[in-house]
Design a protein around this motif. Structure first.
Motif, PDB file in Angstrom:
ATOM      1  N   ASP A 130       1.843  34.892 -17.107  1.00 43.98           N
ATOM      2  CA  ASP A 130       2.984  35.581 -17.332  1.00 43.98           C
ATOM      3  C   ASP A 130       2.957  36.958 -16.320  1.00 43.98           C
ATOM      4  OD1 ASP A 130       3.806  34.043 -19.116  1.00 43.98           O
ATOM      5  OD2 ASP A 130       2.738  34.940 -21.086  1.00 43.98           O
ATOM      6  N   MET A 131       1.630  37.417 -16.289  1.00 40.75           N
ATOM      7  CA  MET A 131       1.599  38.711 -15.296  1.00 40.75           C
ATOM      8  C   MET A 131       2.169  38.515 -13.909  1.00 40.75           C
ATOM      9  SD  MET A 131      -1.750  40.661 -14.309  1.00 40.75           S
ATOM     10  CE  MET A 131      -2.120  39.275 -13.377  1.00 40.75           C
ATOM     11  N   GLU A 132       1.867  37.196 -13.532  1.00 44.05           N
ATOM     12  CA  GLU A 132       2.223  36.934 -12.015  1.00 44.05           C
ATOM     13  C   GLU A 132       3.945  36.765 -11.886  1.00 44.05           C
ATOM     14  OE1 GLU A 132       0.306  33.742  -9.938  1.00 44.05           O
ATOM     15  OE2 GLU A 132      -1.578  33.872 -11.477  1.00 44.05           O
ATOM     16  N   ILE A 133       4.577  36.595 -12.969  1.00 42.59           N
ATOM     17  CA  ILE A 133       5.851  36.489 -12.923  1.00 42.59           C
ATOM     18  C   ILE A 133       6.495  35.318 -11.981  1.00 42.59           C
ATOM     19  CG2 ILE A 133       8.022  37.854 -12.927  1.00 42.59           C
ATOM     20  CD1 ILE A 133       6.614  40.429 -12.991  1.00 42.59           C
ATOM     21  N   PRO A 134       6.059  34.026 -12.431  1.00 38.84           N
ATOM     22  CA  PRO A 134       6.593  33.056 -11.469  1.00 38.84           C
ATOM     23  C   PRO A 134       8.108  33.063 -11.526  1.00 38.84           C
ATOM     24  CG  PRO A 134       5.049  32.236 -13.000  1.00 38.84           C
ATOM     25  CD  PRO A 134       5.246  33.641 -13.441  1.00 38.84           C
ATOM     26  N   ARG A 135       8.719  32.401 -10.429  1.00 42.65           N
ATOM     27  CA  ARG A 135      10.029  32.410 -10.162  1.00 42.65           C
ATOM     28  C   ARG A 135      10.704  31.305 -10.888  1.00 42.65           C
ATOM     29  NH1 ARG A 135      13.882  33.569  -6.009  1.00 42.65           N
ATOM     30  NH2 ARG A 135      15.455  32.122  -5.769  1.00 42.65           N
ATOM     31  N   THR A 136      10.332  30.212 -11.142  1.00 41.64           N
ATOM     32  CA  THR A 136      10.842  28.932 -11.919  1.00 41.64           C
ATOM     33  C   THR A 136       9.880  28.372 -12.990  1.00 41.64           C
ATOM     34  OG1 THR A 136      10.230  27.498 -10.361  1.00 41.64           O
ATOM     35  CG2 THR A 136      12.285  28.466  -9.804  1.00 41.64           C
ATOM     36  N   HIS A 137      10.415  27.601 -13.924  1.00 42.16           N
ATOM     37  CA  HIS A 137       9.730  27.145 -14.690  1.00 42.16           C
ATOM     38  C   HIS A 137       8.780  26.058 -14.214  1.00 42.16           C
ATOM     39  CE1 HIS A 137      11.788  28.580 -18.204  1.00 42.16           C
ATOM     40  NE2 HIS A 137      13.055  28.329 -17.829  1.00 42.16           N
ATOM     41  N   LEU A 138       9.258  25.334 -12.928  1.00 42.74           N
ATOM     42  CA  LEU A 138       8.364  24.453 -12.211  1.00 42.74           C
ATOM     43  C   LEU A 138       7.312  25.138 -11.760  1.00 42.74           C
ATOM     44  CD1 LEU A 138       7.891  21.900 -11.047  1.00 42.74           C
ATOM     45  CD2 LEU A 138       9.081  22.456  -9.172  1.00 42.74           C
ATOM     46  N   GLU A 139       7.305  26.540 -11.037  1.00 41.78           N
ATOM     47  CA  GLU A 139       6.365  27.218 -10.477  1.00 41.78           C
ATOM     48  C   GLU A 139       5.434  27.864 -11.518  1.00 41.78           C
ATOM     49  OE1 GLU A 139       5.885  31.254  -7.666  1.00 41.78           O
ATOM     50  OE2 GLU A 139       7.898  30.518  -8.045  1.00 41.78           O
ATOM     51  N   TYR A 140       6.059  28.016 -12.906  1.00 38.54           N
ATOM     52  CA  TYR A 140       5.077  28.502 -13.828  1.00 38.54           C
ATOM     53  C   TYR A 140       4.274  27.577 -14.226  1.00 38.54           C
ATOM     54  CZ  TYR A 140       3.972  30.838 -18.484  1.00 38.54           C
ATOM     55  OH  TYR A 140       3.015  31.275 -19.529  1.00 38.54           O
ATOM     56  N   GLU A 141       4.760  26.118 -14.413  1.00 42.62           N
ATOM     57  CA  GLU A 141       3.624  25.418 -14.939  1.00 42.62           C
ATOM     58  C   GLU A 141       2.843  24.998 -13.993  1.00 42.62           C
ATOM     59  OE1 GLU A 141       5.854  22.056 -16.568  1.00 42.62           O
ATOM     60  OE2 GLU A 141       6.741  22.912 -17.720  1.00 42.62           O
ATOM     61  N   ASN A 142       3.106  25.005 -12.772  1.00 43.84           N
ATOM     62  CA  ASN A 142       2.087  24.565 -11.450  1.00 43.84           C
ATOM     63  C   ASN A 142       1.063  25.826 -11.494  1.00 43.84           C
ATOM     64  OD1 ASN A 142       3.315  22.418 -10.867  1.00 43.84           O
ATOM     65  ND2 ASN A 142       4.498  23.230  -9.189  1.00 43.84           N
ATOM     66  N   LYS A 143       1.207  27.004 -11.561  1.00 42.35           N
ATOM     67  CA  LYS A 143       0.606  28.136 -11.655  1.00 42.35           C
ATOM     68  C   LYS A 143      -0.589  27.946 -12.922  1.00 42.35           C
ATOM     69  CE  LYS A 143       2.962  31.503  -9.124  1.00 42.35           C
ATOM     70  NZ  LYS A 143       1.698  31.805  -8.092  1.00 42.35           N
TER      71      LYS A 143
END
Length: 911
Positions: A530-543
């Motif tokens: 959450d702290m990294e603030i991923p751009r999309t849901h896909l990027e969030y899940e991959n991280k």
């Protein structure tokens, strides 16, 4: 229609005017259910709750379908929450959604309000156009010629046709609101299935602000923030019926009941999965998970069969195990005196006390082990390649062929939109969009990476602690069990050695540490992602996937790597032992004369089986108990009064990361059956049994114990596919090293072909050859045993230890002899040959098997051709109609003016 003020680009919602929302005759709505208290009192006075069933998925009028439900508990003292709800619901109405509120007096607990949301056709059509949702425009006319030979054999495993294929097969195209008559729309109320409807509504809820236009506070937006700050207690789409019975409403599909009846019951374990129905009800993302899990389970069947055959081979060749016979023999093993395994507390022991563990080791450490390790390297490749083909077929059948991650880039996470206050111009769309400065992004990534490394270091520290425990308690177990004289151990003493007792207890402690660290790290991983603030849901899940998998990889596999590749490798020899932490009294562990493979097997069985049992208990029992306790009061009410929204409210919420943990569990299991399978051929069989249960447990809990998840699209298993590919490559290396360095396969073959002392090609004399000699008079006082066994006497001047070194009377005493170097060379040669052979076969198989089946490729091309052809014909017909209307209504020219022009030219002139 026009846009809400204060929003630009992808951040905007489309505001509907009243005429837009209700002009369509199909809707037939002439009133709007307001959430104000006045309309609520009026509705309550008109409707007697005793006269109609509340177990329904429709508004009170019985026509408008409930697409989403919000719940809240009104706190009279918290004016801020009341104001947020009022503004938020007002904004939802502005974008065209219709609301109907159930007063708290109607709820089971007397304090919870439920806001029911309906999306009319205009809203659905608008956002289906925005999200490029594919809808049917023509029935599929390509004949299905995929006849399977002897298809009748699969009859017992089939489900009814209406369950397997709940919808006809159509050609589809992205929905275009301006061309709605191009698509096969029979009934606008049922054209979009409930899963698509709730997906569209959630898209609106996630982006709708709860601030007034004049305030402009961009951070106040989205249902997720409202749930986090307690404004609403839950937000969920409804199940369409109770799971154990069909809905009494004939307009309700009762798909949940069909899923439970044909899919979620355990006694359906031998039946195929109704994947099309799962996809229709839950969406493509959940459907692709169950498709992958089912395919993985099917492929495990072949690995389990071969692994069981290898185990049976070890069992059948039990009596041919010459080295175990020598260990158990009183003449050989009974006369070999072994050196103490620890300083002072341990004493001399006879080799034949390891008789049972030697026999057990043969079940897994035999010639079939090499074959099975090679087979599993090829099996992994076949699994991944055939899955790509199955996935490609599902992509076509589920309209995901043109679904690319780039489309998801347009759907920014609401958290990204609110937290990124900076704006820059998108060169492609020419619109201002939020972005995170590169300095802030790098700082966040560095902090996140440092946190992950810190936790991985914590795991390694725990593993070192477990190793220290093994070294410390071994002496205690040895003193308790020495001479097998303890009366309370008479029964188990022949079967339990100090090594086995140490290994089992250390494995159990390690398992407990693993589960505790997992529990703690899950929260940390989510926080730093959450702290990294991923751009999309896909990027969030991959991280999050990368962070969790790295941690789980080290957490679950580190102890197995220690036993497989480090234990017994850096021991030294009597008189010159190697100690942990240098000068400490913790002497490094030795392997038994039969090798460390049996201990690796023990470690693998405890961690793998313990994780699977604990996982199933956690997945099934915990939600059931929580739901049972939460709905204990409501169960006493008549069914007609226990409303559909309250029934679902009492269930557990299926979080956004619900599938993530399911994938993680299976990928960790995949690592156990591939990375260390050479030590335990029955691992695929255990995984197969677990997965047969896992499919039905996951189906059962999703259908009965959880609220209906919001439908989401996915065309693959995402980053997990790359992780599986990496583990497949690593598994070849680990299994080659296990066979070479952990098992005794290579030393036995070297002895049989190069060092045997007789003409027959057998293993006689191997045990004596594999043990070196040490003069006990050369022990220092710190190493010498405190006590001696009763059979020890002064005539015993030497002891044996497991290594290949020169004897004490040789000029090169205690140095490695030539046989040691021959064995080392053979081990390295085996690793190189096995890796090259398996990798060559893997790459050849991957090259031979195309990722997309030829018939699927042809169908995709056919569909694209038809879309272009039908759109062209549609535009031509539309143009003809427009021209004819223009010629009749607007064209004032007469044939007298253009006597020489053709009809086409006249129409062109008018146009």
């Amino acid at each position: 229609m026009h846009r809400l003020t204060g929003k630009t680009g992808g951040d905007s919602l489309i505001e509907m005017s009243p005429t837009d929302s209700f002009s369509d005759d199909v809707n037939g709505y002439h009133h709007h259910a307001s959430s104000s208290s006045g309309s609520l009192e009026q509705g309550r006075s008109e409707i007697d709750k005793q006269k109609y069933s509340k177990d329904s998925v429709f508004f009170r009028d019985g026509v408008r379908r409930i697409d989403f439900v919000l719940s809240y508990i009104d706190d009279k003292d918290d004016q801020r929450k009341q104001e947020r709800r009022r503004v938020y619901e007002s904004n939802l109405q502005k974008v065209g959604l219709e609301l109907e509120t159930e007063d708290k007096a109607e709820s089971e607990d007397g304090k919870t309000y439920f806001v029911k949301i309906h999306a009319p056709w205009e809203v659905l059509a608008t956002y289906a156009d925005v999200l490029k949702i594919k809808v049917p425009f023509k029935v599929n006319d390509i004949p299905d010629n995929s006849e399977i030979p002897m298809n009748w054999l699969s009859t017992p495993f089939r489900l009814p046709e209406h369950i397997m294929n709940p919808e006809p097969d159509y050609f589809t195209a992205p929905f275009n609101k301006s061309k709605s008559d191009f698509f096969l729309i029979e009934d606008k109320e049922t054209f979009f299935p409930p899963s698509t409807r709730n997906r569209i509504v959630y898209y609106i809820l996630a982006r709708c602000p709860y601030f007034k236009d004049e305030c402009g506070d961009r951070d106040k937006k989205g249902i997720k923030r409202l749930l986090n700050n307690g404004t609403y207690t839950a937000a969920f789409p409804l199940h369409d019926s109770r799971y154990w019975t069909k809905s009494k409403d004939p307009n309700c599909e009762s798909e949940r009941f069909n899923l439970y009846k044909y899919w979620a019951k355990f006694f359906c374990f031998f039946k195929e999965q109704p994947l099309n129905l799962v996809r229709k009800y839950y969406g493509e993302k959940i459907g692709i998970y169950f498709a992958w899990l089912g395919f993985y389970t099917e492929m495990l069947f072949f690995a389990a069969v071969v692994g069981t055959i290898c185990f049976v081979y070890g069992f059948l060749t039990y009596d041919d195990n010459e080295w175990s016979k020598e260990i158990c023999s009183e003449e050989i093993g009974g006369n070999i005196v072994m050196c103490p395994l620890c300083d002072q507390k341990c004493t001399y022991w006879r080799l034949n006390i390891t008789c049972n563990s030697s026999w057990q080791s043969h079940l897994f450490d035999n010639v079939a082990t090499v074959f099975f390790a090679i087979f599993m390297g090829i099996w992994v490749t076949l699994f991944l390649e055939f899955w790509k083909r199955r996935q490609a077929r599902l992509e076509y059948e589920w309209d995901l062929v043109d679904f690319e991650e780039e489309q998801q880039q347009l759907q920014l996470r609401p958290e990204y939109e609110t937290k990124c206050t900076n704006r820059k111009l998108n060169r492609i769309t020419q619109e201002m969009e939020p972005y995170l400065p590169i300095t802030s992004k790098c700082a966040r990534i560095c902090l996140s990476g440092a946190t992950v490394l810190l936790w991985i270091s914590l795991i390694i520290a725990c593993i070192i602690g477990v190793i220290a425990y093994r070294l410390a308690v071994y002496a205690s177990f040895a003193s308790i069990m020495k001479n097998n004289t303890a009366t309370n151990l008479d029964v188990v003493a022949p079967y339990v050695t100090p090594q086995l007792a140490t290994s089992v207890t250390a494995s159990c402690i390690n398992f407990v540490i693993i589960m505790i660290l997992n529990l703690l790290y899950e929260r940390v991983a989510i926080k730093i992602t959450d702290m990294e603030i991923p751009r999309t849901h896909l990027e969030y899940e991959n991280k999050l996937t990368v962070k969790m998998f790295l941690f789980q990889f080290v957490n679950y596999y580190s102890s197995c790597f220690y036993v497989a590749f480090f234990k017994g490798k850096f021991v030294g020899y009597p008189g010159n032992y190697t100690y942990m932490f240098g000068s400490s009294k913790l002497r490094n562990e030795e392997c038994e004369p039969g090798g460390c493979l049996i201990e690796l097997t023990t470690q693998l069985v405890i961690v793998m089986t313990g994780k699977q049992v604990w996982g199933n208990i956690q997945e099934a029992l915990v939600p059931w108990l929580m739901n049972w306790w939460g709905s204990r009061k409501a169960r006493s009410h008549p069914e007609s009064l226990y409303s559909r929204w309250e029934q679902d409210y009492d269930l557990q919420g299926f979080g956004q990361l619900g599938l993530f943990y399911e994938y993680l569990e299976m990928v960790i299991q995949f690592g156990f059956i591939t990375l260390f399978v050479a030590s335990f051929p029955l691992a695929p069989l255990l995984a197969l049994i677990n997965n047969i249960i896992e499919v039905r447990v996951d189906a059962w809990k999703l259908t009965t114990q959880f609220r209906r998840p919001v439908a989401a699209k996915a065309h693959s298993i995402g980053a997990w596919e790359e992780i599986l590919g990496g583990m497949a490559v690593l598994s070849v290396v680990t299994n080659a090293f296990i066979v070479a360095f952990t098992s005794d396969m290579i030393p036995r073959l070297v002895y049989m072909y190069a060092y045997r002392t007789h003409d027959e090609l057998n293993m006689k004399g191997y045990i004596n050859n594999s043990l070196s000699v040490f003069n006990i008079s050369q022990f220092s006082l710190e190493e010498r045993p405190e006590e001696y066994p009763s059979w020890f006497n002064s005539s015993i001047t030497t002891c044996r230890y497991r290594d290949y070194r020169y004897p004490p009377d040789d000029t090169k005493r205690y140095e490695h002899n030539m046989q040691f170097w021959h064995i080392l060379a053979a081990k390295l040669a085996f690793i190189i040959i096995m890796e090259h052979v398996v990798f060559m076969v893997k790459f050849f198989v991957a090259w031979m098997i195309p990722d997309v089946p030829s018939d699927v490729r042809a169908r995709v091309k056919r569909e694209r051709y038809l879309v272009q052809e039908y759109l062209h014909n549609y535009e031509v017909e539309k143009l003809k109609i427009q021209l004819s209307q223009n010629s009749n209504n607007e064209c004032t020219c007469t044939p007298m003016i253009y006597p020489s022009l053709s009809k086409h030219e006249v129409l062109s002139e008018c146009l």
